[in-house]
Design a protein around this motif. Structure first.
Motif, PDB file in Angstrom:
ATOM      1  N   LYS A  49       8.349  -5.197  -9.644  1.00 53.79           N
ATOM      2  CA  LYS A  49       7.105  -4.625 -10.187  1.00 53.79           C
ATOM      3  C   LYS A  49       6.896  -3.201  -9.673  1.00 53.79           C
ATOM      4  O   LYS A  49       7.194  -2.921  -8.510  1.00 53.79           O
ATOM      5  CB  LYS A  49       5.917  -5.512  -9.807  1.00 53.79           C
ATOM      6  CG  LYS A  49       5.644  -5.592  -8.311  1.00 53.79           C
ATOM      7  CD  LYS A  49       4.591  -6.663  -7.994  1.00 53.79           C
ATOM      8  CE  LYS A  49       4.215  -6.617  -6.520  1.00 53.79           C
ATOM      9  NZ  LYS A  49       3.466  -7.801  -6.093  1.00 53.79           N
ATOM     10  N   SER A 104       8.298 -10.336   1.380  1.00 61.73           N
ATOM     11  CA  SER A 104       8.980  -9.469   2.352  1.00 61.73           C
ATOM     12  C   SER A 104       8.524  -9.717   3.788  1.00 61.73           C
ATOM     13  O   SER A 104       9.343  -9.817   4.698  1.00 61.73           O
ATOM     14  CB  SER A 104       8.759  -7.993   2.004  1.00 61.73           C
ATOM     15  OG  SER A 104       9.424  -7.678   0.811  1.00 61.73           O
ATOM     16  N   ARG A 120      10.297 -14.622  -3.008  1.00 65.85           N
ATOM     17  CA  ARG A 120       9.998 -13.521  -3.929  1.00 65.85           C
ATOM     18  C   ARG A 120       9.868 -12.252  -3.105  1.00 65.85           C
ATOM     19  O   ARG A 120       8.869 -12.047  -2.434  1.00 65.85           O
ATOM     20  CB  ARG A 120       8.698 -13.822  -4.676  1.00 65.85           C
ATOM     21  CG  ARG A 120       8.610 -15.205  -5.327  1.00 65.85           C
ATOM     22  CD  ARG A 120       7.217 -15.440  -5.911  1.00 65.85           C
ATOM     23  NE  ARG A 120       6.170 -15.171  -4.933  1.00 65.85           N
ATOM     24  CZ  ARG A 120       5.643 -16.082  -4.121  1.00 65.85           C
ATOM     25  NH1 ARG A 120       6.030 -17.342  -4.166  1.00 65.85           N
ATOM     26  NH2 ARG A 120       4.707 -15.727  -3.253  1.00 65.85           N
ATOM     27  N   GLY A 171      10.069  -8.090  -2.741  1.00 67.99           N
ATOM     28  CA  GLY A 171      10.033  -6.792  -3.422  1.00 67.99           C
ATOM     29  C   GLY A 171      10.324  -5.628  -2.503  1.00 67.99           C
ATOM     30  O   GLY A 171      11.418  -5.062  -2.514  1.00 67.99           O
ATOM     31  N   SER A 172       9.353  -5.273  -1.677  1.00 73.57           N
ATOM     32  CA  SER A 172       9.450  -4.023  -0.917  1.00 73.57           C
ATOM     33  C   SER A 172      10.635  -3.986   0.048  1.00 73.57           C
ATOM     34  O   SER A 172      11.200  -2.916   0.281  1.00 73.57           O
ATOM     35  CB  SER A 172       8.136  -3.728  -0.194  1.00 73.57           C
ATOM     36  OG  SER A 172       7.620  -4.881   0.414  1.00 73.57           O
ATOM     37  N   ARG A 219       5.868   0.085  -2.335  1.00 76.64           N
ATOM     38  CA  ARG A 219       5.263   0.481  -3.613  1.00 76.64           C
ATOM     39  C   ARG A 219       4.105   1.438  -3.362  1.00 76.64           C
ATOM     40  O   ARG A 219       3.478   1.396  -2.321  1.00 76.64           O
ATOM     41  CB  ARG A 219       4.737  -0.759  -4.352  1.00 76.64           C
ATOM     42  CG  ARG A 219       5.814  -1.658  -4.911  1.00 76.64           C
ATOM     43  CD  ARG A 219       5.218  -2.900  -5.563  1.00 76.64           C
ATOM     44  NE  ARG A 219       4.500  -3.725  -4.607  1.00 76.64           N
ATOM     45  CZ  ARG A 219       5.064  -4.679  -3.860  1.00 76.64           C
ATOM     46  NH1 ARG A 219       6.352  -4.908  -3.944  1.00 76.64           N
ATOM     47  NH2 ARG A 219       4.347  -5.382  -3.014  1.00 76.64           N
TER      48      ARG A 219
HETATM   49  C1  LIG Z   1       4.392  -8.410  -5.196  1.00 79.02           C
HETATM   50  C2  LIG Z   1       4.616  -9.838  -5.044  1.00 79.02           C
HETATM   51  C3  LIG Z   1       5.643 -10.317  -4.223  1.00 79.02           C
HETATM   52  C4  LIG Z   1       6.572  -9.424  -3.416  1.00 79.02           C
HETATM   53  O1  LIG Z   1       5.894  -8.751  -2.420  1.00 79.02           O
HETATM   54  P1  LIG Z   1       6.671  -7.935  -1.270  1.00 79.02           P
HETATM   55  O2  LIG Z   1       5.738  -7.953  -0.136  1.00 79.02           O
HETATM   56  O3  LIG Z   1       6.892  -6.563  -1.837  1.00 79.02           O
HETATM   57  O4  LIG Z   1       7.949  -8.629  -1.009  1.00 79.02           O
HETATM   58  C5  LIG Z   1       5.823 -11.697  -4.143  1.00 79.02           C
HETATM   59  N1  LIG Z   1       5.026 -12.552  -4.818  1.00 79.02           N
HETATM   60  C6  LIG Z   1       4.034 -12.124  -5.623  1.00 79.02           C
HETATM   61  C7  LIG Z   1       3.197 -13.128  -6.329  1.00 79.02           C
HETATM   62  C8  LIG Z   1       3.781 -10.753  -5.754  1.00 79.02           C
HETATM   63  O5  LIG Z   1       2.779 -10.356  -6.549  1.00 79.02           O
END
Ligand SMILES: *Cc1c(COP(=O)(O)O)cnc(C)c1O
Length: 223
Positions: free
Chosen positions: A27, A198, A213, A215-216, A222
């Motif tokens: 995202k 993360s 899940r 992301g960062s 982000r």
């Molecule tokens: C953004 C998001 C993540 C990932 O978050 P990070 O801290 O960047 O790893 C995981 N789950 C959901 C539901 C999110 O919205």
């Protein structure tokens, strides 16, 4: 930058037990970054906004497995129903019925996870156990044939207190076990526990997560 994406990805992958699926949460990140992760061999990506997913998916290889991880509005299900692999944040019968309807239109069975409220923070979404039971016991739900409940999802509090995180993740694992024994004992499809991001995924994995899940830690912070 692009080099660090594949390095981060490989580092995280090698730290995860084999049974844990990594959803790379892309995202807000550009298509080019997702392509880098794809070229490094990754295939499972998560987005939290329908519109953003709709802009990205057609411009990326079609063997990507897209997961919707965000809070979803019923009126947007129709856009992603043709291709979405897994919808994580399901927490109402209304949404379940709409997913079933759109899946049927597309001749598909769509897999979803029930999102549970496990955080002590009040800002997070999710079902309480009793609410989930009410859905699963309802005649409305039992008649649906184009939706498959594949497991549970939860988000822990945004804290650095490991003991609290442990407890919150353990509570989701307990919910999974209870549902499995009561409603899904004969379904090998009910097998996903999506928890861990993360900042907390090592603890989530210790507490039984088999889908994280992240992301960062892969794509960078982000804005
Ligand atoms: C953004 C998001 C993540 C990932 O978050 P990070 O801290 O960047 O790893 C995981 N789950 C959901 C539901 C999110 O919205």
């Amino acid at each position: 930058m692009t080099e660090s994406i594949s390095l981060n990805l490989n580092k995280i992958k090698s730290s995860l037990p084999k049974n844990v699926t990594l959803v790379a949460v892309s995202k807000t990140k550009p298509i080019a970054d997702i392509q880098v992760a794809y070229d490094a061999g990754h295939r499972v990506f998560g987005e939290n906004k329908v519109q953003e997913l709709q802009e990205k998916a057609p411009n990326l290889p079609n063997d990507i497995e897209w997961h919707m991880i965000g809070h979803m509005q019923s009126n947007k299900v129709k856009y992603i129903a043709p291709y979405i692999s897994l919808i994580h944040g399901v927490e109402s019968l209304k949404l379940i019925k709409e997913i079933n309807k759109q899946a049927m239109k597309n001749n598909r069975v769509i897999s979803v996870l029930l999102q549970f409220y496990i955080a002590q923070e009040t800002t997070k979404f999710g079902l309480h156990y009793e609410e989930a039971i009410e859905i699963l016991e309802s005649e409305d739900f039992k008649s649906l044939e184009n939706i498959k409940i594949s497991g549970v999802m939860g988000m822990a509090s945004f804290v650095s207190n490991n003991e609290q995180l442990k407890q919150e993740f353990a509570s989701l694992k307990t919910i999974f076990n209870r549902l499995k024994t009561t409603y899904f004992n004969h379904s090998s499809d009910f097998n996903i526990i999506s928890m861990g991001m993360s900042g907390d995924y090592p603890i989530a994995v210790q507490e039984g997560s088999n889908m994280v899940r992240i992301g960062s830690s892969i794509f960078g912070a982000r804005n």
